[in-house]
Design a protein around this motif. Sequence first.
Motif, PDB file in Angstrom:
ATOM      1  N   UNK A  68       0.788  -1.242   0.000  1.00 27.88           N
ATOM      2  CA  UNK A  68       0.000   0.000   0.000  1.00 27.88           C
ATOM      3  C   UNK A  68       0.820   1.292   0.000  1.00 27.88           C
ATOM      4  N   UNK A  69       2.069   1.241   0.447  1.00 32.09           N
ATOM      5  CA  UNK A  69       2.880   2.461   0.486  1.00 32.09           C
ATOM      6  C   UNK A  69       3.738   2.644  -0.768  1.00 32.09           C
ATOM      7  N   UNK A  70       3.643   1.700  -1.704  1.00 31.65           N
ATOM      8  CA  UNK A  70       4.418   1.789  -2.947  1.00 31.65           C
ATOM      9  C   UNK A  70       3.463   1.927  -4.118  1.00 31.65           C
ATOM     10  N   UNK A  71       3.846   2.747  -5.086  1.00 32.37           N
ATOM     11  CA  UNK A  71       3.014   2.837  -6.287  1.00 32.37           C
ATOM     12  C   UNK A  71       3.847   3.157  -7.513  1.00 32.37           C
ATOM     13  N   UNK A  72       3.448   2.588  -8.641  1.00 34.14           N
ATOM     14  CA  UNK A  72       4.161   2.895  -9.882  1.00 34.14           C
ATOM     15  C   UNK A  72       3.746   4.267 -10.401  1.00 34.14           C
ATOM     16  N   UNK A  73       4.658   4.922 -11.085  1.00 27.69           N
ATOM     17  CA  UNK A  73       4.335   6.218 -11.681  1.00 27.69           C
ATOM     18  C   UNK A  73       4.883   6.281 -13.100  1.00 27.69           C
TER      19      UNK A  73
END
Length: 194
Positions: A68-73
């Motif tokens: 939940x604290x990581x996301x692709x951009x």
Amino acid sequence: MKKVGLYFGTFNPIHIGHLVIANHMAEFSDLDEVWLVITPHSPFKKKKTLLDNNHRYEMVYEATKDYPKLRPSKIEFELPQPNYTVNTLFHLTEKYGADYEFSLMMGEDNLKGLHKWKNYEAILEHHKIYVYPRISEGETDHSFKGHPKIIHIDAPIMEISSTFIRKQHKAGKNIRPLLPENVWKYLDEMNFYR
């Protein structure tokens, strides 16, 4: 205000070393989230070795979807190429405004070359840089020692490279343990790096 660490890379492919560092920074620093920013083309790398942007985005998505604290951009996909970090930071600050505080994440090896980056002084004036350890030779530019915007984080030292993974996969070696399971499945299905 949400504190976001930006972890730039070609992620060609993303591997467990990337994931360990990103998660460590999200869990053991004052950052609220880490965005893994897929770089379409680095001014310092040859583009011919890169998989298509969307395939690399898909692998980063697969690697981070359960964190939940990581996301692709893919924010850099929208910017003119070749792009520079200072432009991305300006774009993100304009887009998200005062609700977000963006910082950079980099290995100690990259910090050594920071003085060569376009407008690095402006980056340091407006953004923090979170630095994780790497095994490397030589000293960091002395002018960065004790800099108030440079924060050293005691993270695990990960000596895994995407170059090594691509080369060994092409040679028929089993590189599966070096990749998140979903990334391995995608890479194998698509028959990448053969």
